[in-house]
Design an enzyme around this catalytic site. Structure first.
Site, mmCIF file in Angstrom:
data_model
loop_
_atom_site.group_PDB
_atom_site.id
_atom_site.type_symbol
_atom_site.label_atom_id
_atom_site.label_comp_id
_atom_site.label_asym_id
_atom_site.label_seq_id
_atom_site.Cartn_x
_atom_site.Cartn_y
_atom_site.Cartn_z
ATOM 1 N N ASN A 121 -11.473 55.171 -51.805
ATOM 2 C CA ASN A 121 -11.104 56.563 -51.530
ATOM 3 C C ASN A 121 -10.093 56.742 -50.412
ATOM 4 O O ASN A 121 -9.322 57.708 -50.417
ATOM 5 C CB ASN A 121 -12.357 57.369 -51.193
ATOM 6 C CG ASN A 121 -13.277 57.562 -52.383
ATOM 7 O OD1 ASN A 121 -12.829 57.557 -53.532
ATOM 8 N ND2 ASN A 121 -14.569 57.704 -52.131
ATOM 9 N N HIS B 236 -6.151 58.412 -66.973
ATOM 10 C CA HIS B 236 -4.948 57.855 -66.361
ATOM 11 C C HIS B 236 -3.677 58.249 -67.112
ATOM 12 O O HIS B 236 -2.594 57.766 -66.782
ATOM 13 C CB HIS B 236 -5.048 56.334 -66.277
ATOM 14 C CG HIS B 236 -5.970 55.866 -65.200
ATOM 15 N ND1 HIS B 236 -6.219 54.532 -64.945
ATOM 16 C CD2 HIS B 236 -6.706 56.556 -64.294
ATOM 17 C CE1 HIS B 236 -7.079 54.428 -63.941
ATOM 18 N NE2 HIS B 236 -7.377 55.643 -63.528
ATOM 19 N N SER C 90 -21.612 64.448 -52.961
ATOM 20 C CA SER C 90 -21.679 63.640 -51.734
ATOM 21 C C SER C 90 -20.287 63.239 -51.259
ATOM 22 O O SER C 90 -20.050 63.090 -50.059
ATOM 23 C CB SER C 90 -22.540 62.391 -51.953
ATOM 24 O OG SER C 90 -22.008 61.567 -52.981
ATOM 25 N N ASP D 52 -2.327 63.567 -72.614
ATOM 26 C CA ASP D 52 -2.146 63.213 -74.021
ATOM 27 C C ASP D 52 -2.584 61.767 -74.216
ATOM 28 O O ASP D 52 -3.268 61.200 -73.357
ATOM 29 C CB ASP D 52 -0.689 63.435 -74.451
ATOM 30 C CG ASP D 52 0.318 62.666 -73.575
ATOM 31 O OD1 ASP D 52 -0.057 61.610 -73.009
ATOM 32 O OD2 ASP D 52 1.468 63.117 -73.454
ATOM 33 N N PRO E 247 -15.396 51.755 -60.090
ATOM 34 C CA PRO E 247 -14.508 50.709 -60.619
ATOM 35 C C PRO E 247 -13.189 50.675 -59.860
ATOM 36 O O PRO E 247 -12.614 51.722 -59.543
ATOM 37 C CB PRO E 247 -14.304 51.134 -62.077
ATOM 38 C CG PRO E 247 -15.516 51.945 -62.404
ATOM 39 C CD PRO E 247 -15.852 52.686 -61.134
ATOM 40 N N ASP F 220 -23.393 64.844 -57.229
ATOM 41 C CA ASP F 220 -24.099 65.620 -56.201
ATOM 42 C C ASP F 220 -23.203 66.081 -55.064
ATOM 43 O O ASP F 220 -23.683 66.530 -54.027
ATOM 44 C CB ASP F 220 -25.252 64.794 -55.628
ATOM 45 C CG ASP F 220 -24.785 63.489 -54.985
ATOM 46 O OD1 ASP F 220 -23.556 63.250 -54.911
ATOM 47 O OD2 ASP F 220 -25.652 62.704 -54.556
ATOM 48 N N HIS G 297 -15.140 60.135 -58.977
ATOM 49 C CA HIS G 297 -15.532 59.378 -57.787
ATOM 50 C C HIS G 297 -16.810 59.923 -57.163
ATOM 51 O O HIS G 297 -17.502 59.191 -56.449
ATOM 52 C CB HIS G 297 -14.383 59.359 -56.780
ATOM 53 C CG HIS G 297 -13.321 58.371 -57.122
ATOM 54 N ND1 HIS G 297 -12.741 57.540 -56.190
ATOM 55 C CD2 HIS G 297 -12.739 58.063 -58.305
ATOM 56 C CE1 HIS G 297 -11.843 56.761 -56.778
ATOM 57 N NE2 HIS G 297 -11.824 57.067 -58.066
ATOM 58 N N ASP H 121 1.083 56.911 -66.161
ATOM 59 C CA ASP H 121 1.635 56.998 -67.514
ATOM 60 C C ASP H 121 3.102 57.374 -67.358
ATOM 61 O O ASP H 121 3.431 58.533 -67.126
ATOM 62 C CB ASP H 121 0.869 58.050 -68.319
ATOM 63 C CG ASP H 121 1.525 58.383 -69.652
ATOM 64 O OD1 ASP H 121 2.508 57.723 -70.023
ATOM 65 O OD2 ASP H 121 1.043 59.326 -70.313
ATOM 66 N N ARG I 98 -10.078 63.471 -60.683
ATOM 67 C CA ARG I 98 -10.542 62.208 -60.089
ATOM 68 C C ARG I 98 -11.707 62.425 -59.120
ATOM 69 O O ARG I 98 -12.590 61.581 -58.998
ATOM 70 C CB ARG I 98 -9.373 61.543 -59.366
ATOM 71 C CG ARG I 98 -9.639 60.125 -58.890
ATOM 72 C CD ARG I 98 -8.323 59.464 -58.511
ATOM 73 N NE ARG I 98 -8.513 58.113 -58.049
ATOM 74 C CZ ARG I 98 -8.231 57.677 -56.831
ATOM 75 N NH1 ARG I 98 -7.741 58.538 -55.932
ATOM 76 N NH2 ARG I 98 -8.420 56.421 -56.486
ATOM 77 N N GLY J 21 -24.778 59.708 -58.258
ATOM 78 C CA GLY J 21 -24.804 60.798 -59.210
ATOM 79 C C GLY J 21 -23.899 61.945 -58.816
ATOM 80 O O GLY J 21 -23.252 61.943 -57.765
#
Length: 333
Positions: free
Chosen positions: A99, A198, A81, A258, A168, A79, A71, A250, A67, A77
């Site tokens: 976050n 996910h 950050s 999977d 998102p 990088d 993020h 899941d 993740r 991009g």
């Protein structure tokens, strides 16, 4: 005939996607898997070893590390950050709405960076470490393997507003999520394939509570969530309180990478609204969900291609950016 049309839709979508190539041209140069072969030949083994130990200690860490790469790349991009702490004029992305109290695994990145710096001082970027860590985390829990193009540099700043606006969110509409992907040069196939991450990891009660208590539907039941499943979720996700209570994204095979995530969506048991809308709000995405639920090999292939594509979002290369000595802060000279 219906099955033929489903395959036709998938092929049509892929026809407009750029071909996968493990050497990616950027504005300032190329990313390619062999970037550190001479300057830091131990790199990939160091990363793999530390990730393996971290996931052995806590299986959930695989999802957390994967993740971080997502993020990071969606904000300015790929990088690194996201890894910057507050201080020195920097307002950390770690405090954004998407976050805060959610992203984790920074200590594992610190451990990798320390080991890499000892082996190859001032050579490997934190952004490249994130990309390698995402791949190794996925493989360790049963997911696909891929070659990681390398050669990124690290940013000297962060963007809290970008983190708030560009990543998102679980409660975004389908069109909003697709728009955020398209802003990054990613398409609908990338959206559906990368959402398959996910299949591992957890989500907090606060991320899906509105689906359980009809808080956005004028009191009407959420018919896109199977009601027996919703009832089970309410036991640990009350109408108020328990915001940080964790639930498997899941519920069938939460520790293994999977395609059961897509099977859950077909059963209206996608935990987040952003999961379930892949089935209910767009015909092309619905067809992809069905294809991935039926064919794990196809899902793995598309996921690997899409995450390489995501890893090429606006990287800093050449003379742009820096190689941070500590991933949490920019270099001082």
């Amino acid at each position: 005939m219906a099955q033929f049309m489903s395959y036709f839709i998938v092929l049509a979508l892929l026809a407009f996607a750029p071909p996968l190539c493990f050497s990616h041209k950027t504005k300032s140069g190329y990313l390619y898997p062999q970037f550190y072969d001479h300057s830091c030949p131990q790199l990939q083994q160091i990363v793999k070893s530390v990730v393996a130990k971290a996931v052995a200690r806590e299986r959930r860490m695989a999802a957390s590390l994967l993740r971080l790469h997502f993020h990071d790349c969606f904000v300015k991009g790929c990088d690194a950050s996201l890894l910057l702490d507050n201080g020195g004029g920097i307002v950390s992305e770690k405090g954004s709405n998407t976050n805060r109290n959610s992203v984790r695994g920074f200590e594992v990145i610190d451990e990798i960076k320390a080991a890499v710096e000892q082996a190859c001082p001032h050579t490997v970027s934190c952004a490249d470490i994130l990309a390698l860590t995402a791949r190794d985390s996925t493989v360790i829990v049963g997911g696909p393997n891929w070659e990681v193009p390398l050669g990124r540099k690290d940013a000297r700043g962060a963007s809290l507003s970008g983190s708030n606006n560009d990543i998102p969110a679980p409660n975004n509409t389908f069109n909003t999520i697709l728009t955020k992907f398209k802003r990054q040069g990613l398409d609908l196939v990338d959206l559906v394939a990368l959402s398959g991450a996910h299949t591992i990891g957890n989500a907090r009660c606060v991320s899906f509570r509105q689906r359980l208590y009809n808080q956005n539907r004028n009191g009407k039941p959420d018919f896109t969530l199977e009601q027996a499943y919703a009832s089970q979720l309410r036991n640990q996700c009350p109408r108020s309180g328990g915001d940080q209570n964790l639930f498997f994204l899941d519920y069938v095979s939460p520790l293994n990478f999977d395609n059961s995530y897509y099977k859950n969506i077909l059963s209206y048991k996608g935990l987040l609204n952003s999961d379930q809308v892949l089935l209910t709000k767009n015909h092309a995405s619905m067809q992809l969900v069905k294809q991935y639920a039926e064919n794990m090999e196809l899902f793995f292939d598309h996921f690997a291609k899409s995450i390489v594509k995501m890893g090429n979002i606006s990287p800093l290369t050449g003379k742009r950016g820096e190689i941070r000595q500590n991933c949490r802060r920019i270099n001082t000279y």
